[in-house]
Design an enzyme around this catalytic site. Sequence first.
Site, PDB file in Angstrom:
ATOM      1  N   LYS A  66      16.412  43.751 -21.137  1.00  0.00           N
ATOM      2  CA  LYS A  66      15.231  44.401 -20.634  1.00  0.00           C
ATOM      3  C   LYS A  66      13.693  44.239 -21.187  1.00  0.00           C
ATOM      4  CE  LYS A  66      18.355  48.023 -18.009  1.00  0.00           C
ATOM      5  NZ  LYS A  66      18.709  49.179 -17.438  1.00  0.00           N
ATOM      6  N   ASP A 103      14.477  51.235 -12.584  1.00  0.00           N
ATOM      7  CA  ASP A 103      15.028  52.552 -13.383  1.00  0.00           C
ATOM      8  C   ASP A 103      13.769  53.617 -13.027  1.00  0.00           C
ATOM      9  OD1 ASP A 103      17.096  51.220 -13.762  1.00  0.00           O
ATOM     10  OD2 ASP A 103      16.156  50.967 -15.555  1.00  0.00           O
TER      11      ASP A 103
HETATM   12  P1  NAP Z   1      19.086  50.629 -25.229  1.00  0.00           P
HETATM   13  O1  NAP Z   1      17.930  50.519 -25.149  1.00  0.00           O
HETATM   14  O2  NAP Z   1      19.846  50.277 -26.545  1.00  0.00           O
HETATM   15  O3  NAP Z   1      18.392  52.185 -25.915  1.00  0.00           O
HETATM   16  C1  NAP Z   1      19.097  53.822 -26.508  1.00  0.00           C
HETATM   17  C2  NAP Z   1      19.187  54.459 -27.311  1.00  0.00           C
HETATM   18  O4  NAP Z   1      20.633  55.496 -27.426  1.00  0.00           O
HETATM   19  C3  NAP Z   1      18.593  53.605 -28.173  1.00  0.00           C
HETATM   20  O5  NAP Z   1      16.956  53.494 -28.275  1.00  0.00           O
HETATM   21  C4  NAP Z   1      19.201  55.085 -29.336  1.00  0.00           C
HETATM   22  O6  NAP Z   1      18.011  55.665 -29.626  1.00  0.00           O
HETATM   23  C5  NAP Z   1      20.451  55.530 -29.150  1.00  0.00           C
HETATM   24  N1  NAP Z   1      21.340  55.827 -28.979  1.00  0.00           N
HETATM   25  C6  NAP Z   1      22.274  54.908 -29.998  1.00  0.00           C
HETATM   26  N2  NAP Z   1      23.186  54.552 -29.856  1.00  0.00           N
HETATM   27  C7  NAP Z   1      23.193  56.088 -30.553  1.00  0.00           C
HETATM   28  C8  NAP Z   1      24.118  56.885 -31.120  1.00  0.00           C
HETATM   29  N3  NAP Z   1      25.320  56.118 -31.895  1.00  0.00           N
HETATM   30  N4  NAP Z   1      24.168  57.954 -31.488  1.00  0.00           N
HETATM   31  C9  NAP Z   1      22.632  58.825 -30.887  1.00  0.00           C
HETATM   32  N5  NAP Z   1      22.519  57.484 -30.119  1.00  0.00           N
HETATM   33  C10 NAP Z   1      22.475  56.882 -29.726  1.00  0.00           C
HETATM   34  O7  NAP Z   1      19.315  51.149 -23.625  1.00  0.00           O
HETATM   35  P2  NAP Z   1      18.906  51.438 -22.734  1.00  0.00           P
HETATM   36  O8  NAP Z   1      18.984  50.068 -22.130  1.00  0.00           O
HETATM   37  O9  NAP Z   1      18.678  52.127 -23.148  1.00  0.00           O
HETATM   38  O10 NAP Z   1      21.273  52.196 -22.267  1.00  0.00           O
HETATM   39  C11 NAP Z   1      21.202  53.762 -22.529  1.00  0.00           C
HETATM   40  C12 NAP Z   1      22.717  54.110 -21.871  1.00  0.00           C
HETATM   41  O11 NAP Z   1      21.788  54.504 -20.003  1.00  0.00           O
HETATM   42  C13 NAP Z   1      23.136  52.859 -21.202  1.00  0.00           C
HETATM   43  O12 NAP Z   1      24.403  53.867 -21.516  1.00  0.00           O
HETATM   44  C14 NAP Z   1      22.782  52.349 -19.794  1.00  0.00           C
HETATM   45  O13 NAP Z   1      24.488  52.135 -19.240  1.00  0.00           O
HETATM   46  C15 NAP Z   1      22.217  53.500 -19.287  1.00  0.00           C
HETATM   47  N6  NAP Z   1      21.863  53.712 -18.245  1.00  0.00           N
HETATM   48  C16 NAP Z   1      22.058  53.565 -16.652  1.00  0.00           C
HETATM   49  C17 NAP Z   1      21.133  53.897 -15.668  1.00  0.00           C
HETATM   50  C18 NAP Z   1      21.917  54.224 -14.407  1.00  0.00           C
HETATM   51  O14 NAP Z   1      20.746  53.601 -13.319  1.00  0.00           O
HETATM   52  N7  NAP Z   1      22.349  54.844 -14.219  1.00  0.00           N
HETATM   53  C19 NAP Z   1      20.553  52.757 -15.674  1.00  0.00           C
HETATM   54  C20 NAP Z   1      19.812  52.225 -17.125  1.00  0.00           C
HETATM   55  C21 NAP Z   1      20.836  52.881 -18.225  1.00  0.00           C
HETATM   56  P3  NAP Z   1      17.432  56.873 -31.103  1.00  0.00           P
HETATM   57  O15 NAP Z   1      17.815  55.601 -31.839  1.00  0.00           O
HETATM   58  O16 NAP Z   1      16.246  56.732 -31.014  1.00  0.00           O
HETATM   59  O17 NAP Z   1      18.739  57.613 -30.754  1.00  0.00           O
END
Ligand code: NAP
Length: 250
Positions: A66, A103
């Site tokens: 993304k 989103d």
């Molecule tokens: P991402 O860019 O990888 O970001 C996830 C963030 O979560 C990281 O920057 C990190 O922040 C934190 N994180 C990761 N592993 C962690 C852990 N073990 N413990 C605590 N914090 C942790 O992923 P994303 O694209 O933002 O997506 C994140 C989630 O949102 C996914 O589950 C995805 O399926 C969901 N999502 C849902 C929708 C929907 O339409 N419902 C849309 C988009 C995304 P820090 O390093 O700052 O802690």
Amino acid sequence: MTQAYGLIGYPLGHSFSERFFTEKFAREGIRNAVYRLYPLPDLSGFRDLLRNTPGLRGLNVTIPHKVAVVPLLDELDETARFIGAVNTITVDAQGRTKGYNTDAHGFLVSLERWIPDLRQRPLPALVFGSGGASRAVRYAFDQLGVPHTVVSRGPEKNAMDYAALPGWLSGHPDALLINTTPVGMHPDAAACLPLPWAMVGSGHFVYDLIYNPAETLLLQRARRQGASVKNGLDMLILQAERAWHIWQHA
Ligand code: NAP
């Protein structure tokens, strides 16, 4: 010519988008369109995909591309530029691309349906995680006038540490708590954010962006504490419908 749409990301297992669009095309009698999965381990194959897919009109983008796809696009709409992440791409007949982020729209609309008077009476919010979904959520909060703080494990500027949660929650018995991390997502459904649960109560609205499982451990625990809870399914459907709208009006 058949219009081709699809999803890039990696790995792509069971895809919500593929099922959503395939069912939509069948239900609405849209016969000149197909939706396919394009698993790309990295984006070195992105330009070849654009060149070698006849009729390609639109792509969805998921983890882990993304943010990385942004510099590969010809144009960005304003929201996607501000958020710095793209989940929807239009491709015109000349192969020119424009990136969008739906989103933020999905989150905002689903949140207002859940808490209709939020604009009039904004609650303070904590946003757990600082990745792409977090940026979309924060953009939506800016539109709604909701004051928000990121909770992060890392040293991101202006973010709160998990250790500060008891103090914040004791001072904010009425608040939104938004999980934008993948913690608790299938297949790691036994995982849960480390919240001081005794301080979570009936004034809290806990929104987990995860939709699989439908009720994460976070939502189960929050519900047991008397909080209102919501999963990410409505947001997912709303962002997909918005992508289709963009593709049809590009
Ligand atoms: P991402 O860019 O990888 O970001 C996830 C963030 O979560 C990281 O920057 C990190 O922040 C934190 N994180 C990761 N592993 C962690 C852990 N073990 N413990 C605590 N914090 C942790 O992923 P994303 O694209 O933002 O997506 C994140 C989630 O949102 C996914 O589950 C995805 O399926 C969901 N999502 C849902 C929708 C929907 O339409 N419902 C849309 C988009 C995304 P820090 O390093 O700052 O802690």
